[in-house]
Scaffold this motif. Structure first.
Motif, PDB file in Angstrom:
ATOM      1  N   LYS A  18     -10.594   6.773  -5.598  1.00 34.41           N
ATOM      2  CA  LYS A  18      -9.727   7.740  -5.374  1.00 34.41           C
ATOM      3  C   LYS A  18      -9.552   9.207  -6.169  1.00 34.41           C
ATOM      4  O   LYS A  18      -9.403  10.165  -5.661  1.00 34.41           O
ATOM      5  N   ILE A  19      -9.897   8.784  -7.699  1.00 35.09           N
ATOM      6  CA  ILE A  19     -10.125   9.978  -8.525  1.00 35.09           C
ATOM      7  C   ILE A  19     -11.054  10.684  -8.219  1.00 35.09           C
ATOM      8  O   ILE A  19     -11.169  12.038  -8.118  1.00 35.09           O
ATOM      9  N   ILE A  20     -12.145  10.109  -7.855  1.00 32.63           N
ATOM     10  CA  ILE A  20     -13.743  10.782  -7.934  1.00 32.63           C
ATOM     11  C   ILE A  20     -13.223  11.723  -6.619  1.00 32.63           C
ATOM     12  O   ILE A  20     -13.583  12.816  -6.314  1.00 32.63           O
ATOM     13  N   SER A  65      -2.842  14.547  -4.446  1.00 35.74           N
ATOM     14  CA  SER A  65      -2.152  13.262  -3.908  1.00 35.74           C
ATOM     15  C   SER A  65      -3.142  12.069  -4.098  1.00 35.74           C
ATOM     16  O   SER A  65      -2.705  11.146  -4.680  1.00 35.74           O
ATOM     17  N   LEU A  66      -4.370  11.864  -3.837  1.00 39.13           N
ATOM     18  CA  LEU A  66      -5.229  11.125  -4.326  1.00 39.13           C
ATOM     19  C   LEU A  66      -5.361  10.632  -5.897  1.00 39.13           C
ATOM     20  O   LEU A  66      -5.189   9.269  -6.100  1.00 39.13           O
ATOM     21  N   ILE A  67      -5.505  11.675  -6.594  1.00 38.63           N
ATOM     22  CA  ILE A  67      -5.454  11.389  -7.907  1.00 38.63           C
ATOM     23  C   ILE A  67      -4.177  11.077  -8.573  1.00 38.63           C
ATOM     24  O   ILE A  67      -3.970   9.846  -9.193  1.00 38.63           O
ATOM     25  N   TYR A  68      -2.844  11.458  -7.781  1.00 39.20           N
ATOM     26  CA  TYR A  68      -1.606  11.014  -8.416  1.00 39.20           C
ATOM     27  C   TYR A  68      -1.381   9.547  -8.168  1.00 39.20           C
ATOM     28  O   TYR A  68      -0.887   8.719  -8.856  1.00 39.20           O
ATOM     29  N   LYS A  69      -1.857   9.269  -6.749  1.00 40.73           N
ATOM     30  CA  LYS A  69      -1.746   7.894  -6.381  1.00 40.73           C
ATOM     31  C   LYS A  69      -2.391   6.851  -6.982  1.00 40.73           C
ATOM     32  O   LYS A  69      -2.097   5.702  -7.258  1.00 40.73           O
ATOM     33  N   ALA A  70      -3.451   7.233  -7.677  1.00 33.65           N
ATOM     34  CA  ALA A  70      -4.406   6.552  -8.413  1.00 33.65           C
ATOM     35  C   ALA A  70      -3.561   6.336  -9.860  1.00 33.65           C
ATOM     36  O   ALA A  70      -4.068   5.583 -10.908  1.00 33.65           O
ATOM     37  N   GLY A  71      -2.404   6.885 -10.054  1.00 30.66           N
ATOM     38  CA  GLY A  71      -1.876   6.906 -11.511  1.00 30.66           C
ATOM     39  C   GLY A  71      -2.485   7.909 -12.494  1.00 30.66           C
ATOM     40  O   GLY A  71      -2.167   7.743 -13.801  1.00 30.66           O
ATOM     41  N   THR A 128       2.899  19.489  -1.667  1.00 32.18           N
ATOM     42  CA  THR A 128       1.998  18.403  -1.351  1.00 32.18           C
ATOM     43  C   THR A 128       1.930  17.531  -2.439  1.00 32.18           C
ATOM     44  O   THR A 128       2.045  16.289  -2.322  1.00 32.18           O
ATOM     45  N   ALA A 129       2.041  18.150  -3.655  1.00 31.65           N
ATOM     46  CA  ALA A 129       1.840  17.334  -4.842  1.00 31.65           C
ATOM     47  C   ALA A 129       2.979  16.568  -4.973  1.00 31.65           C
ATOM     48  O   ALA A 129       3.073  15.342  -5.244  1.00 31.65           O
ATOM     49  N   THR A 130       4.243  17.132  -4.752  1.00 34.15           N
ATOM     50  CA  THR A 130       5.361  16.560  -5.030  1.00 34.15           C
ATOM     51  C   THR A 130       5.835  15.382  -4.058  1.00 34.15           C
ATOM     52  O   THR A 130       6.198  14.203  -4.591  1.00 34.15           O
ATOM     53  N   LYS A 131       5.358  15.655  -2.876  1.00 34.34           N
ATOM     54  CA  LYS A 131       5.555  14.418  -1.878  1.00 34.34           C
ATOM     55  C   LYS A 131       4.461  13.495  -2.310  1.00 34.34           C
ATOM     56  O   LYS A 131       4.921  12.279  -1.906  1.00 34.34           O
ATOM     57  N   SER A 132       3.460  13.528  -2.722  1.00 38.32           N
ATOM     58  CA  SER A 132       2.506  12.632  -3.089  1.00 38.32           C
ATOM     59  C   SER A 132       3.067  11.641  -4.261  1.00 38.32           C
ATOM     60  O   SER A 132       2.879  10.720  -4.338  1.00 38.32           O
ATOM     61  N   LYS A 133       3.930  12.292  -5.195  1.00 33.35           N
ATOM     62  CA  LYS A 133       4.560  11.427  -6.201  1.00 33.35           C
ATOM     63  C   LYS A 133       5.686  10.647  -5.642  1.00 33.35           C
ATOM     64  O   LYS A 133       5.782   9.599  -6.151  1.00 33.35           O
ATOM     65  N   ILE A 134       6.500  11.294  -5.113  1.00 34.11           N
ATOM     66  CA  ILE A 134       7.730  10.748  -4.772  1.00 34.11           C
ATOM     67  C   ILE A 134       7.726   9.972  -3.390  1.00 34.11           C
ATOM     68  O   ILE A 134       8.690   9.272  -3.025  1.00 34.11           O
ATOM     69  N   GLY A 135       6.640  10.353  -2.560  1.00 31.39           N
ATOM     70  CA  GLY A 135       6.521   9.655  -1.271  1.00 31.39           C
ATOM     71  C   GLY A 135       7.478  10.490  -0.275  1.00 31.39           C
ATOM     72  O   GLY A 135       8.100  11.478  -0.482  1.00 31.39           O
ATOM     73  N   ILE A 136       6.910  10.260   1.080  1.00 28.61           N
ATOM     74  CA  ILE A 136       7.725  10.858   2.141  1.00 28.61           C
ATOM     75  C   ILE A 136       8.798   9.889   2.709  1.00 28.61           C
ATOM     76  O   ILE A 136       8.518   8.724   2.679  1.00 28.61           O
ATOM     77  N   SER A 137       9.857  10.366   2.858  1.00 29.35           N
ATOM     78  CA  SER A 137      11.108   9.314   3.147  1.00 29.35           C
ATOM     79  C   SER A 137      10.690   9.003   4.597  1.00 29.35           C
ATOM     80  O   SER A 137      10.600   9.349   5.759  1.00 29.35           O
ATOM     81  N   THR A 138      10.677   7.425   4.445  1.00 29.67           N
ATOM     82  CA  THR A 138      10.491   6.605   5.712  1.00 29.67           C
ATOM     83  C   THR A 138      11.794   5.899   6.465  1.00 29.67           C
ATOM     84  O   THR A 138      11.806   5.373   7.237  1.00 29.67           O
TER      85      THR A 138
END
Length: 282
Positions: free
Chosen positions: A6-8, A118-124, A182-192
């Protein structure tokens, strides 16, 4: 292994977007990448080299101030992104978008960059740059805000206006807004899901509608009005976003005077356990 992939991948997407969409078309992106672009435009200084030196200095700062564990979150992206940008510049990997409107290039580059974030943030991990400065400041104070990001982005917009003109400044603003969103949504997620809080005089009818018609569980809270001091109950339930209107309109049909408060729910765990158990026992 999945984390590193994800990071790469995220770092590569950011580098591709920066090199092909932004750098090639004098579009100034956000953060430290925008600073690198402005410096490159003014004196032709290699942006990859600037980004690498800046990130190395900031990673050292993170190691000193945030500790040997936290700084690792910036290490891989902070090195990979400038490296990928350098490789692409070295081999002159560019793509021509002569037939596309500038706004199309701006939007495409912004969303690809946002996907990389998003990919980098989701990888922590973090993309480095201003994220490091912001985290260092946040660790030193209880008053957490985004003043560094806002200040730098304001400087970038002003610099773009003075150097490249008003139109480029508008494009830069669009880039900043899309990437930030986009970055904010990747951190907190999209409301489902939606969380409903309902106060009604027709409590039994509403509960029956939620549990028997919509097949959703609910929870009740005893409350007392702050002004009237009257005792009542709040019905709380979680509903998939796609069923949002079904519940809202259904409650209002039962009780047009019902109080309904609706909030976003980014993750609901073990939803409808009681209903599911009941269905299995039937």
């Amino acid at each position: 292994m999945k984390k590193r992939i994800k990071i790469i991948t995220g770092s590569l997407l950011i580098a591709i977007s920066y090199n092909i969409f932004f750098l090639s078309y004098d579009i100034i992106p956000n953060g430290i990448y925008g600073i690198a672009s402005l410096i490159n435009y003014v004196n032709n200084y290699d942006p990859a080299l600037f980004l690498l030196m800046a990130n190395v200095c900031l990673i050292i700062l993170a190691y000193i101030t945030l500790g040997p564990i936290k700084y690792k979150n910036y290490l891989l992206p902070g090195i990979l992104i400038p490296l990928f940008i350098y490789i692409m510049n070295y081999f002159h990997l560019t793509v021509s978008f002569e037939n596309l409107e500038s706004i199309t290039v701006v939007i495409a580059g912004s969303f690809i960059t946002g996907l990389g974030y998003s990919l980098i943030y989701k990888a922590g991990d973090s993309v480095g740059g201003l994220d490091i400065i912001q985290d260092v400041l946040d660790s030193a104070t209880t008053n957490k805000n985004k003043i560094v990001s806002y200040l730098v982005e304001s400087i970038i917009l002003l610099g773009t206006l003075l150097i490249l003109g008003f139109e480029s400044m508008l494009y830069s603003l669009i880039v900043i807004l899309i990437i930030r969103y986009t970055a904010t949504k990747s951190k907190i997620g999209i409301s489902t899901s939606k969380m409903f809080y309902i106060i009604t005089t027709k409590e039994n009818e509403v509960k029956n509608y939620i549990m028997n018609e919509l097949k959703h569980d609910l929870t009740e809270f005893n409350i007392k009005g702050g002004f009237s001091k009257n005792k009542s109950k709040i019905i709380m339930t979680s509903m998939d976003t796609k069923n949002y209107y079904e519940l809202k309109e259904g409650v209002l049909l039962i009780d047009p005077k019902a109080f309904i408060s609706i909030t976003d729910g980014y993750e609901v765990i073990n939803k409808n356990l009681s209903i599911n158990k009941q269905d299995k026992n039937v």
